[in-house]
Design a protein around this motif. Sequence first.
Motif, PDB file in Angstrom:
ATOM      1  N   THR A  23       0.855  -1.181   0.000  1.00 52.74           N
ATOM      2  CA  THR A  23       0.000   0.000   0.000  1.00 52.74           C
ATOM      3  C   THR A  23       0.894   1.234   0.000  1.00 52.74           C
ATOM      4  OG1 THR A  23      -1.728  -1.193   1.192  1.00 52.74           O
ATOM      5  CG2 THR A  23      -1.794   1.215   1.289  1.00 52.74           C
ATOM      6  N   HIS A  24       0.586   2.173  -0.886  1.00 52.13           N
ATOM      7  CA  HIS A  24       1.387   3.385  -1.034  1.00 52.13           C
ATOM      8  C   HIS A  24       0.536   4.626  -0.824  1.00 52.13           C
ATOM      9  CE1 HIS A  24       4.950   1.464  -2.945  1.00 52.13           C
ATOM     10  NE2 HIS A  24       4.053   0.547  -3.258  1.00 52.13           N
ATOM     11  N   GLN A  25       1.147   5.658  -0.273  1.00 49.37           N
ATOM     12  CA  GLN A  25       0.506   6.969  -0.181  1.00 49.37           C
ATOM     13  C   GLN A  25       0.439   7.552  -1.591  1.00 49.37           C
ATOM     14  OE1 GLN A  25      -0.752   8.654   2.354  1.00 49.37           O
ATOM     15  NE2 GLN A  25       0.012   7.510   4.100  1.00 49.37           N
ATOM     16  N   ILE A  26      -0.691   8.132  -1.973  1.00 50.48           N
ATOM     17  CA  ILE A  26      -0.795   8.734  -3.294  1.00 50.48           C
ATOM     18  C   ILE A  26       0.217   9.866  -3.438  1.00 50.48           C
ATOM     19  CG2 ILE A  26      -2.673  10.300  -2.693  1.00 50.48           C
ATOM     20  CD1 ILE A  26      -2.173   8.560  -6.094  1.00 50.48           C
ATOM     21  N   SER A  27       0.494  10.594  -2.367  1.00 47.44           N
ATOM     22  CA  SER A  27       1.468  11.693  -2.437  1.00 47.44           C
ATOM     23  C   SER A  27       2.868  11.174  -2.756  1.00 47.44           C
ATOM     24  CB  SER A  27       1.477  12.498  -1.139  1.00 47.44           C
ATOM     25  OG  SER A  27       1.771  11.659  -0.045  1.00 47.44           O
ATOM     26  N   ASP A  28       3.215   9.994  -2.248  1.00 49.12           N
ATOM     27  CA  ASP A  28       4.511   9.391  -2.583  1.00 49.12           C
ATOM     28  C   ASP A  28       4.558   8.996  -4.053  1.00 49.12           C
ATOM     29  OD1 ASP A  28       5.325   9.683   0.047  1.00 49.12           O
ATOM     30  OD2 ASP A  28       4.832   7.609   0.587  1.00 49.12           O
ATOM     31  N   SER A  29       3.428   8.519  -4.564  1.00 47.19           N
ATOM     32  CA  SER A  29       3.360   8.153  -5.982  1.00 47.19           C
ATOM     33  C   SER A  29       3.487   9.385  -6.872  1.00 47.19           C
ATOM     34  CB  SER A  29       2.051   7.413  -6.272  1.00 47.19           C
ATOM     35  OG  SER A  29       2.025   6.180  -5.591  1.00 47.19           O
TER      36      SER A  29
ATOM     37  N   PHE B  23      -7.770  -2.073 -11.668  1.00 45.73           N
ATOM     38  CA  PHE B  23      -6.331  -2.299 -11.549  1.00 45.73           C
ATOM     39  C   PHE B  23      -5.758  -1.803 -10.227  1.00 45.73           C
ATOM     40  CE2 PHE B  23      -6.043  -1.705 -16.446  1.00 45.73           C
ATOM     41  CZ  PHE B  23      -6.778  -2.856 -16.626  1.00 45.73           C
ATOM     42  N   LEU B  24      -6.475  -0.882  -9.588  1.00 44.09           N
ATOM     43  CA  LEU B  24      -6.051  -0.322  -8.298  1.00 44.09           C
ATOM     44  C   LEU B  24      -7.197  -0.398  -7.314  1.00 44.09           C
ATOM     45  CD1 LEU B  24      -4.341   3.100  -9.137  1.00 44.09           C
ATOM     46  CD2 LEU B  24      -3.245   0.907  -8.768  1.00 44.09           C
ATOM     47  N   GLU B  25      -6.847  -0.321  -6.035  1.00 42.53           N
ATOM     48  CA  GLU B  25      -7.848  -0.186  -4.987  1.00 42.53           C
ATOM     49  C   GLU B  25      -7.376   0.874  -4.003  1.00 42.53           C
ATOM     50  OE1 GLU B  25      -8.169  -4.058  -3.229  1.00 42.53           O
ATOM     51  OE2 GLU B  25      -6.259  -3.905  -2.205  1.00 42.53           O
ATOM     52  N   ASN B  26      -8.335   1.407  -3.259  1.00 46.16           N
ATOM     53  CA  ASN B  26      -8.037   2.376  -2.204  1.00 46.16           C
ATOM     54  C   ASN B  26      -8.315   1.721  -0.860  1.00 46.16           C
ATOM     55  OD1 ASN B  26      -9.269   4.510  -4.472  1.00 46.16           O
ATOM     56  ND2 ASN B  26      -7.473   5.214  -3.365  1.00 46.16           N
ATOM     57  N   PRO B  27      -7.287   1.133  -0.230  1.00 44.39           N
ATOM     58  CA  PRO B  27      -7.517   0.485   1.061  1.00 44.39           C
ATOM     59  C   PRO B  27      -7.955   1.473   2.146  1.00 44.39           C
ATOM     60  CG  PRO B  27      -5.245   0.137   0.309  1.00 44.39           C
ATOM     61  CD  PRO B  27      -5.919   1.002  -0.685  1.00 44.39           C
ATOM     62  N   SER B  28      -7.524   2.717   2.021  1.00 47.85           N
ATOM     63  CA  SER B  28      -7.959   3.778   2.931  1.00 47.85           C
ATOM     64  C   SER B  28      -7.701   5.119   2.247  1.00 47.85           C
ATOM     65  CB  SER B  28      -7.234   3.686   4.277  1.00 47.85           C
ATOM     66  OG  SER B  28      -5.836   3.803   4.100  1.00 47.85           O
ATOM     67  N   ARG B  29      -8.182   6.171   2.857  1.00 53.72           N
ATOM     68  CA  ARG B  29      -8.075   7.502   2.254  1.00 53.72           C
ATOM     69  C   ARG B  29      -6.618   7.864   1.973  1.00 53.72           C
ATOM     70  NH1 ARG B  29     -11.389  12.412   2.453  1.00 53.72           N
ATOM     71  NH2 ARG B  29      -9.962  14.155   2.152  1.00 53.72           N
ATOM     72  N   GLY B  30      -6.354   8.289   0.729  1.00 55.22           N
ATOM     73  CA  GLY B  30      -5.024   8.739   0.344  1.00 55.22           C
ATOM     74  C   GLY B  30      -4.039   7.624   0.059  1.00 55.22           C
ATOM     75  N   LYS B  31      -4.536   6.387   0.038  1.00 60.20           N
ATOM     76  CA  LYS B  31      -3.639   5.242  -0.182  1.00 60.20           C
ATOM     77  C   LYS B  31      -4.126   4.426  -1.374  1.00 60.20           C
ATOM     78  CE  LYS B  31      -2.279   5.142   4.550  1.00 60.20           C
ATOM     79  NZ  LYS B  31      -1.366   4.501   5.406  1.00 60.20           N
ATOM     80  N   ILE B  32      -3.164   3.841  -2.094  1.00 58.59           N
ATOM     81  CA  ILE B  32      -3.496   3.019  -3.246  1.00 58.59           C
ATOM     82  C   ILE B  32      -2.683   1.731  -3.217  1.00 58.59           C
ATOM     83  CG2 ILE B  32      -4.266   4.849  -4.788  1.00 58.59           C
ATOM     84  CD1 ILE B  32      -1.483   4.958  -5.993  1.00 58.59           C
TER      85      ILE B  32
END
Length: 98
Positions: A12-18, A62-71
Amino acid sequence: MELLKSLKDKKTHQISDSVDFLADFFELTEEDRTKLKPSNNRQTIFHNRVNWTKYYLKQAGFLENPSRGKIKITKVGLAILEKNMDKMDRTFLINYNE
């Protein structure tokens, strides 16, 4: 495509890091990284484009959002990466069916 590739570690990655990863990958200038949308002076144009990419990747499964701001990449996303496609555009994502 690069956003999906950056998630192939299955974590799981932070969208901001991506966003930062992609800005580095595409060698964006500081101006390109910080230029704000005219209609929303709180979000950069690039961040907005990454969010739209995320949206279409998620709609295709292809993606999911396990929690807010994360992919996180899904099994379907990993299977698509294994196909080694050169390009993936919005039309492909909108019309994708498993």
